[in-house]
Design a protein around this motif. Structure first.
Motif: not given
Length: 109
Positions: A62-64, A66-79
C-alpha cells in the motif's frame, strides 16, 4: 467490526493490490491491518501502533516502498481503458485486477 473498520475494509478491497492479497490468501493480514489502523486513528493510540501500521502498509503493497519491494505497478486508468476494449453492448467495469501489473524479476538483479 466498527463502522470505521467496515469502511476501511471496503476501501482496501477495492484497490488493485486486493487481487494479489486474494491470490496469496492474505485476508487475515488485511483484517489485522484494518483493525490496527482503526486503533491508530484514535486520539489515545500508542506510537508503537504507528510503526505496526507502517509495516502493514509496506507488506501489503500500500506504500510506494511496499509496491517497489513487491515489484508491483498499477497501470494508469487511461492505459487500462485503452488495453481492455469492452464489448459495445455491455461496458465492462474496470476491476482491481485490470489495474495491477506484476513486474517480472530481472535475472541480473
Amino acid at each position: 467490526m466498527t463502522p470505521r473498520e467496515d469502511a476501511l475494509w471496503a476501501d482496501l478491497w477495492s484497490r488493485p493490490q486486493a487481487v494479489a492479497w486474494e491470490a496469496l490468501n492474505q485476508e487475515y493480514e488485511v483484517a489485522l491491518f484494518v483493525r490496527t489502523l482503526a486503533l491508530v486513528e484514535q486520539p489515545e493510540a500508542k506510537t508503537d501502533l504507528q510503526r505496526v501500521v507502517r509495516g502493514y502498509l509496506d507488506s501489503l503493497g500500500l506504500s510506494v516502498q511496499g509496491m517497489l519491494r513487491n515489484r508491483w505497478k498499477v497501470a494508469p486508468a487511461d492505459e487500462v481503458e485503452e488495453s481492455s476494449a469492452p464489448a459495445p453492448e455491455a461496458p465492462r467495469r474496470r476491476s482491481a485486477r485490470d489495474r495491477l501489473k506484476v513486474v517480472p524479476r530481472d535475472e541480473g538483479a
